[in-house]
Design a protein around this motif. Structure first.
Motif, PDB file in Angstrom:
ATOM      1  N   PHE A 139      15.632  53.076  44.066  1.00 18.38           N
ATOM      2  CA  PHE A 139      16.528  53.294  45.193  1.00 18.38           C
ATOM      3  C   PHE A 139      17.894  53.715  44.692  1.00 18.38           C
ATOM      4  O   PHE A 139      18.469  53.097  43.822  1.00 18.38           O
ATOM      5  CB  PHE A 139      16.650  51.998  45.991  1.00 18.38           C
ATOM      6  CG  PHE A 139      17.366  52.154  47.287  1.00 18.38           C
ATOM      7  CD1 PHE A 139      18.731  52.066  47.352  1.00 18.38           C
ATOM      8  CD2 PHE A 139      16.665  52.390  48.434  1.00 18.38           C
ATOM      9  CE1 PHE A 139      19.400  52.211  48.534  1.00 18.38           C
ATOM     10  CE2 PHE A 139      17.321  52.516  49.641  1.00 18.38           C
ATOM     11  CZ  PHE A 139      18.691  52.437  49.690  1.00 18.38           C
ATOM     12  N   GLY A 140      18.415  54.813  45.244  1.00 21.41           N
ATOM     13  CA  GLY A 140      19.744  55.277  44.882  1.00 21.41           C
ATOM     14  C   GLY A 140      19.808  56.032  43.567  1.00 21.41           C
ATOM     15  O   GLY A 140      20.874  56.369  43.100  1.00 21.41           O
TER      16      GLY A 140
ATOM     17  N   PHE B  27      18.715  60.977  44.587  1.00 20.20           N
ATOM     18  CA  PHE B  27      18.997  60.547  45.949  1.00 20.20           C
ATOM     19  C   PHE B  27      20.492  60.297  46.099  1.00 20.20           C
ATOM     20  O   PHE B  27      21.064  59.486  45.383  1.00 20.20           O
ATOM     21  CB  PHE B  27      18.254  59.245  46.301  1.00 20.20           C
ATOM     22  CG  PHE B  27      16.760  59.392  46.289  1.00 20.20           C
ATOM     23  CD1 PHE B  27      16.133  60.236  47.182  1.00 20.20           C
ATOM     24  CD2 PHE B  27      15.986  58.682  45.400  1.00 20.20           C
ATOM     25  CE1 PHE B  27      14.753  60.370  47.188  1.00 20.20           C
ATOM     26  CE2 PHE B  27      14.612  58.803  45.389  1.00 20.20           C
ATOM     27  CZ  PHE B  27      13.996  59.652  46.288  1.00 20.20           C
TER      28      PHE B  27
ATOM     29  N   GLU C 163      23.508  58.575  47.722  1.00 23.42           N
ATOM     30  CA  GLU C 163      23.694  57.327  48.447  1.00 23.42           C
ATOM     31  C   GLU C 163      25.139  57.239  48.916  1.00 23.42           C
ATOM     32  O   GLU C 163      26.059  57.350  48.118  1.00 23.42           O
ATOM     33  CB  GLU C 163      23.352  56.148  47.534  1.00 23.42           C
ATOM     34  CG  GLU C 163      23.429  54.802  48.206  1.00 23.42           C
ATOM     35  CD  GLU C 163      23.045  53.679  47.260  1.00 23.42           C
ATOM     36  OE1 GLU C 163      22.085  52.972  47.569  1.00 23.42           O
ATOM     37  OE2 GLU C 163      23.703  53.520  46.213  1.00 23.42           O
TER      38      GLU C 163
ATOM     39  N   ARG D 269      20.831  60.031  53.770  1.00 28.25           N
ATOM     40  CA  ARG D 269      19.625  59.306  54.174  1.00 28.25           C
ATOM     41  C   ARG D 269      19.565  57.937  53.497  1.00 28.25           C
ATOM     42  O   ARG D 269      18.877  57.041  53.950  1.00 28.25           O
ATOM     43  CB  ARG D 269      18.397  60.129  53.800  1.00 28.25           C
ATOM     44  CG  ARG D 269      17.133  59.524  54.330  1.00 28.25           C
ATOM     45  CD  ARG D 269      16.020  60.523  54.419  1.00 28.25           C
ATOM     46  NE  ARG D 269      14.871  59.882  55.000  1.00 28.25           N
ATOM     47  CZ  ARG D 269      13.644  60.112  54.620  1.00 28.25           C
ATOM     48  NH1 ARG D 269      13.401  61.001  53.699  1.00 28.25           N
ATOM     49  NH2 ARG D 269      12.647  59.479  55.180  1.00 28.25           N
ATOM     50  N   TRP D 270      20.294  57.799  52.398  1.00 25.20           N
ATOM     51  CA  TRP D 270      20.339  56.557  51.621  1.00 25.20           C
ATOM     52  C   TRP D 270      21.733  55.960  51.770  1.00 25.20           C
ATOM     53  O   TRP D 270      22.720  56.604  51.447  1.00 25.20           O
ATOM     54  CB  TRP D 270      20.034  56.836  50.155  1.00 25.20           C
ATOM     55  CG  TRP D 270      18.658  57.406  49.946  1.00 25.20           C
ATOM     56  CD1 TRP D 270      18.265  58.691  50.167  1.00 25.20           C
ATOM     57  CD2 TRP D 270      17.506  56.705  49.518  1.00 25.20           C
ATOM     58  NE1 TRP D 270      16.937  58.833  49.889  1.00 25.20           N
ATOM     59  CE2 TRP D 270      16.441  57.634  49.483  1.00 25.20           C
ATOM     60  CE3 TRP D 270      17.273  55.382  49.154  1.00 25.20           C
ATOM     61  CZ2 TRP D 270      15.148  57.266  49.093  1.00 25.20           C
ATOM     62  CZ3 TRP D 270      15.991  55.025  48.759  1.00 25.20           C
ATOM     63  CH2 TRP D 270      14.950  55.964  48.736  1.00 25.20           C
TER      64      TRP D 270
ATOM     65  N   LYS E 165      16.730  55.999  57.993  1.00 26.55           N
ATOM     66  CA  LYS E 165      17.677  55.712  56.913  1.00 26.55           C
ATOM     67  C   LYS E 165      17.117  54.610  56.021  1.00 26.55           C
ATOM     68  O   LYS E 165      16.527  53.638  56.509  1.00 26.55           O
ATOM     69  CB  LYS E 165      19.028  55.225  57.468  1.00 26.55           C
ATOM     70  CG  LYS E 165      19.709  56.176  58.438  1.00 26.55           C
ATOM     71  CD  LYS E 165      20.355  57.341  57.746  1.00 26.55           C
ATOM     72  CE  LYS E 165      21.125  58.182  58.765  1.00 26.55           C
ATOM     73  NZ  LYS E 165      21.855  59.263  58.163  1.00 26.55           N
ATOM     74  N   TRP E 166      17.309  54.782  54.734  1.00 28.18           N
ATOM     75  CA  TRP E 166      17.053  53.715  53.772  1.00 28.18           C
ATOM     76  C   TRP E 166      18.380  53.021  53.532  1.00 28.18           C
ATOM     77  O   TRP E 166      19.373  53.672  53.237  1.00 28.18           O
ATOM     78  CB  TRP E 166      16.525  54.275  52.453  1.00 28.18           C
ATOM     79  CG  TRP E 166      15.081  54.661  52.513  1.00 28.18           C
ATOM     80  CD1 TRP E 166      14.576  55.906  52.733  1.00 28.18           C
ATOM     81  CD2 TRP E 166      13.969  53.794  52.361  1.00 28.18           C
ATOM     82  NE1 TRP E 166      13.201  55.859  52.721  1.00 28.18           N
ATOM     83  CE2 TRP E 166      12.804  54.570  52.489  1.00 28.18           C
ATOM     84  CE3 TRP E 166      13.839  52.419  52.126  1.00 28.18           C
ATOM     85  CZ2 TRP E 166      11.523  54.029  52.393  1.00 28.18           C
ATOM     86  CZ3 TRP E 166      12.560  51.879  52.023  1.00 28.18           C
ATOM     87  CH2 TRP E 166      11.425  52.684  52.157  1.00 28.18           C
ATOM     88  N   VAL E 167      18.400  51.714  53.664  1.00 29.38           N
ATOM     89  CA  VAL E 167      19.629  50.939  53.533  1.00 29.38           C
ATOM     90  C   VAL E 167      19.449  49.915  52.424  1.00 29.38           C
ATOM     91  O   VAL E 167      18.406  49.269  52.318  1.00 29.38           O
ATOM     92  CB  VAL E 167      19.962  50.227  54.866  1.00 29.38           C
ATOM     93  CG1 VAL E 167      21.147  49.299  54.714  1.00 29.38           C
ATOM     94  CG2 VAL E 167      20.217  51.246  55.964  1.00 29.38           C
ATOM     95  N   ARG E 168      20.482  49.797  51.592  1.00 23.16           N
ATOM     96  CA  ARG E 168      20.518  48.771  50.547  1.00 23.16           C
ATOM     97  C   ARG E 168      21.760  47.933  50.788  1.00 23.16           C
ATOM     98  O   ARG E 168      22.802  48.463  51.184  1.00 23.16           O
ATOM     99  CB  ARG E 168      20.561  49.431  49.165  1.00 23.16           C
ATOM    100  CG  ARG E 168      20.470  48.461  48.009  1.00 23.16           C
ATOM    101  CD  ARG E 168      20.222  49.213  46.705  1.00 23.16           C
ATOM    102  NE  ARG E 168      21.247  50.201  46.418  1.00 23.16           N
ATOM    103  CZ  ARG E 168      22.254  50.013  45.562  1.00 23.16           C
ATOM    104  NH1 ARG E 168      22.391  48.875  44.926  1.00 23.16           N
ATOM    105  NH2 ARG E 168      23.133  50.981  45.349  1.00 23.16           N
TER     106      ARG E 168
ATOM    107  N   ALA F 135      16.654  45.760  50.418  1.00 21.43           N
ATOM    108  CA  ALA F 135      16.598  47.122  50.943  1.00 21.43           C
ATOM    109  C   ALA F 135      15.742  47.152  52.201  1.00 21.43           C
ATOM    110  O   ALA F 135      14.844  46.327  52.378  1.00 21.43           O
ATOM    111  CB  ALA F 135      16.022  48.060  49.899  1.00 21.43           C
TER     112      ALA F 135
ATOM    113  N   LEU G 238      14.074  50.000  55.398  1.00 23.87           N
ATOM    114  CA  LEU G 238      13.888  51.298  56.028  1.00 23.87           C
ATOM    115  C   LEU G 238      14.085  51.093  57.525  1.00 23.87           C
ATOM    116  O   LEU G 238      13.420  50.248  58.133  1.00 23.87           O
ATOM    117  CB  LEU G 238      12.481  51.847  55.759  1.00 23.87           C
ATOM    118  CG  LEU G 238      12.078  53.099  56.541  1.00 23.87           C
ATOM    119  CD1 LEU G 238      12.973  54.284  56.186  1.00 23.87           C
ATOM    120  CD2 LEU G 238      10.613  53.435  56.289  1.00 23.87           C
TER     121      LEU G 238
END
Length: 104
Positions: free
Chosen positions: A8-9, A13, A15, A32-33, A53-56, A85, A87
């Motif tokens: 992720f990230g 990608f 972020e 999107r990240w 959206k992908w969120v962390r 994380a 989605l």
């Protein structure tokens, strides 16, 4: 041959960082990240139609469940931890649903 798993990230990608607030407007970001920083409780991700959206999360905070506008797994509030994380997907009405939630 095995395809490498991207973290992720990483791996190309982009972020974006957004500070936590009662309303975090995910739809306002073109990324999107998203990395959410801060510890303020989130009660809404704004209204955005048909987005994903992908969120962390950078820190612990509370996501407040709402059966209409912010649907969370299990139907209750979620306390995040740094590195968790999720989605999120919005529907035609701009309401958000957490589709996948992964603990760090």
């Amino acid at each position: 041959m095995t395809t490498p798993i991207r973290k992720f990230g990483q791996g190309g990608f982009a972020e974006a960082s957004i500070a936590s607030a009662a309303t975090v407007d995910l739809g306002a970001s073109t990324a999107r990240w998203i990395l959410i920083t801060g510890t303020t409780t989130i009660t809404s991700f704004g209204t955005a139609v048909h987005q994903e959206k992908w969120v962390r999360f950078a820190a612990a905070l509370t996501l407040t469940h709402n059966a209409t506008s912010l649907v969370l797994p299990g139907g209750g509030d979620v306390t995040t931890a740094a590195g968790d994380a999720a989605l999120l997907r919005s529907d035609a009405s701009g309401h958000w649903r957490v589709i996948v939630y992964e603990r760090a």
